[in-house]
Design an enzyme around this catalytic site. Structure first.
Site, PDB file in Angstrom:
ATOM      1  CG  HIS A  78      -0.424   0.009   2.534  1.00  0.00           C
ATOM      2  ND1 HIS A  78      -0.082   1.166   3.186  1.00  0.00           N
ATOM      3  CD2 HIS A  78      -0.136  -1.003   3.391  1.00  0.00           C
ATOM      4  CE1 HIS A  78       0.377   0.876   4.393  1.00  0.00           C
ATOM      5  NE2 HIS A  78       0.370  -0.429   4.542  1.00  0.00           N
ATOM      6  CG  ASP A  80      -2.608   4.108   2.884  1.00  0.00           C
ATOM      7  OD1 ASP A  80      -2.304   3.092   2.219  1.00  0.00           O
ATOM      8  OD2 ASP A  80      -3.358   4.049   3.878  1.00  0.00           O
ATOM      9  CG  ASP A 109       2.885  -0.072   7.776  1.00  0.00           C
ATOM     10  OD1 ASP A 109       2.364  -0.628   6.795  1.00  0.00           O
ATOM     11  OD2 ASP A 109       2.235   0.295   8.775  1.00  0.00           O
ATOM     12  CD  GLU A 143      -3.022  -1.470   5.646  1.00  0.00           C
ATOM     13  OE1 GLU A 143      -3.042  -2.500   6.336  1.00  0.00           O
ATOM     14  OE2 GLU A 143      -2.486  -0.396   6.032  1.00  0.00           O
ATOM     15  CD  GLU A 144      -1.114   2.144   7.733  1.00  0.00           C
ATOM     16  OE1 GLU A 144      -1.845   1.734   8.672  1.00  0.00           O
ATOM     17  OE2 GLU A 144       0.050   1.752   7.562  1.00  0.00           O
ATOM     18  CG  ASP A 169      -1.123  -7.078   1.850  1.00  0.00           C
ATOM     19  OD1 ASP A 169      -0.267  -6.274   1.419  1.00  0.00           O
ATOM     20  OD2 ASP A 169      -2.180  -6.700   2.376  1.00  0.00           O
ATOM     21  CG  HIS A 412       1.330   2.210  12.708  1.00  0.00           C
ATOM     22  ND1 HIS A 412      -0.020   1.926  12.849  1.00  0.00           N
ATOM     23  CD2 HIS A 412       1.638   1.904  11.433  1.00  0.00           C
ATOM     24  CE1 HIS A 412      -0.480   1.467  11.696  1.00  0.00           C
ATOM     25  NE2 HIS A 412       0.515   1.437  10.829  1.00  0.00           N
TER      26      HIS A 412
END
Length: 439
Positions: A78, A80, A109, A143-144, A169, A412
């Site tokens: 992804h 984003d 990520d 996704e996030e 994934d 994150h």
């Protein structure tokens, strides 16, 4: 030098676009996404000569035709990222290289995976390679924030009659320091993932001036509910993928413990208790978890809250159901606190690991990371992969990068970074996977 490798330069360029998505699409700035898509085309021009399908907003599906009509493979990542916070050692969107690593939001990520996949495809296209079967690339942009781009990508594939042999994934990694007493890194491949469900606990009352507080007000009731929830976890049990992980770990443990793990299926209750005591990461492998993440109450220090709220993020274990977990939460928090459901997602179906597709991932991982122990596991976080279970029985979650425990903690959080050599090793892993897909 490895720092001048095209894949490293591409990752730096992508990280410099702050593609932060918001749950409210109207609040997402489209400019960084538009710029990132242009950068992606600049660094991977051959890939962009393949069959492209835009998935709004900003996501991308790519079809790479294969030599045979066999069921295709889908590789996912992804575009984003989550917002940044204070405490970064180096600027989060500068993508600077320090201590042999690229630092920045999204390096792990999940822009590292985007680059790993694209660089492998670009290299093979330059050599005239054609995969044995169709390969689809699916790069989501929401996704996030649990957005729609993965759902829409699945709809696109379904409309074309695509039933993937397997889907891969982001997810587990070649993780060091992942388990007590195990020195070898674990190459953990998610064969399922917990369901993500979010609720708000709401307590309401009359409010008023802080000089005349009444007993049992909204904040007091909410505080008791939060404490009760923390003190009343759901029952723990080890699902089948966790027991298989423990069985595979057996040879890596001190000799007295090896017979115990060799009989993991028969000793599940004992092993469940061991994992509960082995720290937060291990304990989350055997139960549904509840984390209080947001709190709100009065807007001023001298005003009693008329409404107090706590957001709770629930990760629903395989074998539990959302309805069962919500019933537990309502019972525990008791009267006087309302439970409002914000989102609900069941755990994903369990994909097979005694299977040719998993064995292919396992073999390539063992050959590229010979010191690692490949194993299935239950993924704790949510990915776009969960939506692809609607069209494939084999949905796996694995990021072929080495990650230390410290690095995993930066996902994150501040100081996210990926080793330059680890990125290039991941490119090589994706390349091997594409080269060795059977007809």
């Amino acid at each position: 030098m490895t720092e001048d490798h095209p894949a490293v330069l591409a990752l730096q360029a992508l990280v410099r676009h702050p593609t932060v998505a918001d749950r409210d699409p109207a609040r997402t700035d489209p400019a960084p996404f538009t710029a990132l898509r242009a950068t992606l085309a600049e660094h991977f021009p051959r890939l962009h000569d393949l069959e492209l399908t835009d998935v709004e907003p900003h996501a991308l599906l790519v079809r790479w035709p294969g030599r045979t009509p066999g069921d295709p493979v889908v590789l996912m990542a992804h575009l984003d990222v989550v917002p940044v916070e204070d405490g970064w050692t180096h600027p989060p969107f500068a993508a600077e290289i320090h201590d042999g690593a690229v630092w920045g939001r999204g390096t792990l990520d999940d822009k590292g995976s985007v680059v790993g996949i694209c660089a492998a495809v670009e290299e093979l296209l330059a050599e005239g390679f054609v995969p044995s079967r169709d390969v689809w690339l699916s790069f989501g942009s929401t996704e996030e924030v649990s957005g729609t781009t993965a759902v829409d990508a699945v709809a696109q594939l379904r409309s074309r009659g695509v039933t993937p042999w397997f889907v891969l994934d982001e997810g587990g990694a070649v993780a060091s320091g992942a388990f007590p007493m195990v020195t070898a890194p674990l190459a953990v491949v998610g064969v399922t993932e917990k369901g993500v469900t979010s609720v708000e606990l709401v307590a309401e009352g009359a409010g008023g001036h802080a000089s005349t507080p009444a007993a049992n007000g909204p904040t007091a009731r909410l505080a008791r509910a939060i404490t009760a929830l923390e003190r009343s976890p759901l029952p723990a049990r080890a699902p089948a993928p966790t027991l298989e992980l423990l069985r595979r770990l057996g040879p890596q443990l001190p000799a007295p413990l090896r017979p115990l793990l060799a009989r993991a299926d028969r000793l599940a209750p004992v092993l469940t208790r061991v994992l509960r005591a082995a720290g937060a990461e291990a304990a989350a492998m055997v139960r549904t978890t509840a984390a209080v993440t947001t709190l709100s109450g009065s807007p001023a220090l001298n005003v009693i809250a008329s409404s107090a709220r706590a957001g709770v993020n629930l990760r629903v274990m395989v074998g539990d159901t959302v309805d069962g977990v919500l019933a537990h939460v309502r019972e525990v928090v008791g009267d006087g606190v309302r439970v409002e459901v914000v989102e609900r997602n069941e755990p994903s179906p369990v994909s097979p690991w005694d299977d040719d597709a998993f064995r292919l991932l396992e073999r390539i991982t063992t050959e590229e990371f010979p010191d690692a122990v490949p194993t299935p596991y239950v993924m704790m976080a949510a990915t776009d992969a969960r939506f692809f279970t609607a069209i494939s029985e084999r949905v796996y979650r694995f990021t072929p990068f080495r990650m230390t425990r410290e690095q995993r903690a930066t996902i994150h959080a501040a100081d996210e970074r990926i080793g330059v050599q680890d990125l290039l090793d991941g490119v090589r892993w994706y390349r091997r996977l594409l080269e060795e897909l059977p007809a």
